[in-house]
Design an enzyme around this catalytic site. Structure first.
Site, mmCIF file in Angstrom:
data_model
loop_
_atom_site.group_PDB
_atom_site.id
_atom_site.type_symbol
_atom_site.label_atom_id
_atom_site.label_comp_id
_atom_site.label_asym_id
_atom_site.label_seq_id
_atom_site.Cartn_x
_atom_site.Cartn_y
_atom_site.Cartn_z
ATOM 1 N N LYS A 59 14.831 -6.012 30.927
ATOM 2 C CA LYS A 59 15.989 -6.307 31.779
ATOM 3 C C LYS A 59 16.165 -7.816 31.835
ATOM 4 O O LYS A 59 15.194 -8.549 32.063
ATOM 5 C CB LYS A 59 15.741 -5.747 33.188
ATOM 6 C CG LYS A 59 16.702 -6.255 34.270
ATOM 7 C CD LYS A 59 18.000 -5.479 34.311
ATOM 8 C CE LYS A 59 18.959 -6.024 35.374
ATOM 9 N NZ LYS A 59 18.536 -5.819 36.747
ATOM 10 N N ASP A 119 21.837 0.640 41.868
ATOM 11 C CA ASP A 119 21.178 -0.526 42.491
ATOM 12 C C ASP A 119 20.495 -0.135 43.801
ATOM 13 O O ASP A 119 20.324 -0.974 44.673
ATOM 14 C CB ASP A 119 22.170 -1.676 42.733
ATOM 15 C CG ASP A 119 21.574 -3.030 42.366
ATOM 16 O OD1 ASP A 119 20.380 -3.084 42.014
ATOM 17 O OD2 ASP A 119 22.297 -4.041 42.428
#
Ligand SMILES: [Zn+2]
Length: 433
Positions: free
Chosen positions: A216, A346
């Site tokens: 990421k 998220d």
């Protein structure tokens, strides 16, 4: 001598394999079948409902799905009665942070420890699974706590979804993925900070060494970070190309946090597999993502939640307002243009377990049909994770990751905010019907 030993062990293994195959096909004692008697099964590819189906589960996998009339119960079978319910594959969220909790006092965050984050992870993994999400990507955790959480779940020590984890997020000095809250004498830095080609290559290799399933990165600034601009690009095109080249060569996908238009375009051109958030995506970005088949992972319910319940400090609050003002309209254009979408939330920015609210936003604010929205959380998410052979649909050979709800979610996706039954890998974790 060595060759002989090898031959003997190979033939022993073959014998064992043949024995195993025979045992499975004969349904002899020792192999327990679980028959999930479903009122209705939703085909995630077509949206069609098949009534009165039985899903036969052996071990952690689906063995068959057939009309119930053709699957009589045999001695030793376990039967789960989901008559009257609609059954579908477990959902997937490709953007979670299970080791973190919502906390809008950033200076309190600095008092966190790996031990606290591990405890958060244990609690949140269970909450997420019970909400019907049987697989997640965890995209950012300090100290490789996410690696240990994934392993603890896989070892059966704690309940939780199947996880792909990234470890620390790669980012530039002073960027969204750094720690920017304290002055220089404290020498505080994010675990994944790396500047320049050699440094980012080292960081990719280090993350893989310590157990990351994917990489990421932060391609642009973000909202919940001090002193940076969501619209400004952070990594250069060359740095991202180096990251993607190493990650892909080593068999890992790359997810790029990106709000600003230039960062979205650069990350896409560098070859990342998904753009996370995508708030300021423009026509150029849309065209590039379509051309390369890059997934967009919008995280939109968090804006609604923040508006209603968020209590952000001013240096986060203004950015949240700015991004929220444009993100949904831009994402809607990307969806209409045909950019591939995978569901992400998220979660951690708001409480874990509310993940299915994202589907409601996709249908009732972005204009997806319920089936297309559900595909973002199943077929598409599985494809992004490289797990199409394991999950995303209910088919023989795939994991027995099965959920059930009271009504057909194609009539109202909000029914998925109240999942009544959760099986993961053949094990029942929730049965509230
Ligand atoms: Zn995130």
């Amino acid at each position: 001598m060595k060759i002989l030993l090898k031959r003997i062990s190979v033939s022993l293994m073959l014998a064992a394999c043949i024995a195993l195959t025979k045992t499975v096909s004969a349904q002899s004692p020792g192999v327990t079948r679980t028959l999930v008697r479903a009122g209705h099964v939703l085909d995630m590819k077509s949206g069609k409902i098949a009534d009165a189906q039985t899903i036969v589960v052996v071990g952690d996998s689906i063995q068959s799905i057939q009309p119930s009339a053709s699957v009589p119960t045999q001695p030793g079978d376990k039967v789960i009665d989901l008559g009257g319910m609609t059954v579908l594959p477990g959902l997937i969220d490709v953007h979670t942070h299970l080791t973190m909790n919502p906390d809008f006092d950033p200076y309190k965050e600095l008092t966190s420890t790996s031990a606290k984050e591990a405890i958060n992870g244990v609690v949140n993994a269970r909450t997420t699974l019970l909400a019907g999400f049987t697989s997640v990507r965890n995209v950012g955790a300090s100290g490789f706590v996410d690696v240990d959480l994934r392993d603890a779940i896989n070892n059966g020590q704690v309940p939780g979804p199947h996880m792909q984890v990234s470890g620390p997020l790669l980012g530039i000095t002073g960027g969204h993925c750094d720690e920017n809250l304290l002055p220089i004498q404290y020498h505080l830095q994010g675990d994944g900070v790396a500047d320049g080609i050699a440094a980012v290559q080292h960081k990719v290799r280090q993350n893989i060494k310590y157990g990351a399933d994917l990489i990421k990165i932060c391609a642009t600034g973000g909202v919940l970070s001090k002193g940076d601009d969501p619209q400004a690009s952070q990594y250069t095109l060359e740095e991202m190309q180096a990251i993607v080249a190493d990650a892909h060569r080593l068999g890992r996908k790359v997810a790029a946090h990106a709000h600003g238009a230039q960062g979205i375009l650069w990350a896409t051109e560098a070859g990342v597999d998904s753009i996370e958030h995508g708030s300021y995506i423009n026509d150029e970005g849309i065209a590039a993502m379509k051309k390369r088949g890059t997934y967009l992972v919008p995280t939109l319910y968090l804006e609604d939640w923040m508006l209603e319940k968020g209590n952000l400090p001013p240096f986060y609050g203004q950015k949240m307002k700015d991004v929220s003002a444009v993100a949904k309209a831009n994402i809607k254009r990307a969806v209409q243009a045909g950019v591939k979408i995978a569901l992400g939330t998220d979660a951690a920015v708001y409480p874990h377990g509310l993940n299915a609210h994202e589907l409601d936003v996709y249908v009732n604010q972005i204009g997806m049909t319920p089936l297309v929205a559900l595909q973002t959380a199943t077929i598409n998410a599985a494809d992004l994770m490289g797990w199409t052979a394991k999950t995303g649909t209910l088919e023989p050979g795939k994991w027995a990751d099965i959920i059930a709800v009271d009504k057909n979610p194609l009539d109202d996706v909000r029914v998925l905010q109240d999942v009544k039954f959760v099986m993961k890998g053949g094990v029942v974790y929730k049965n509230d019907r």
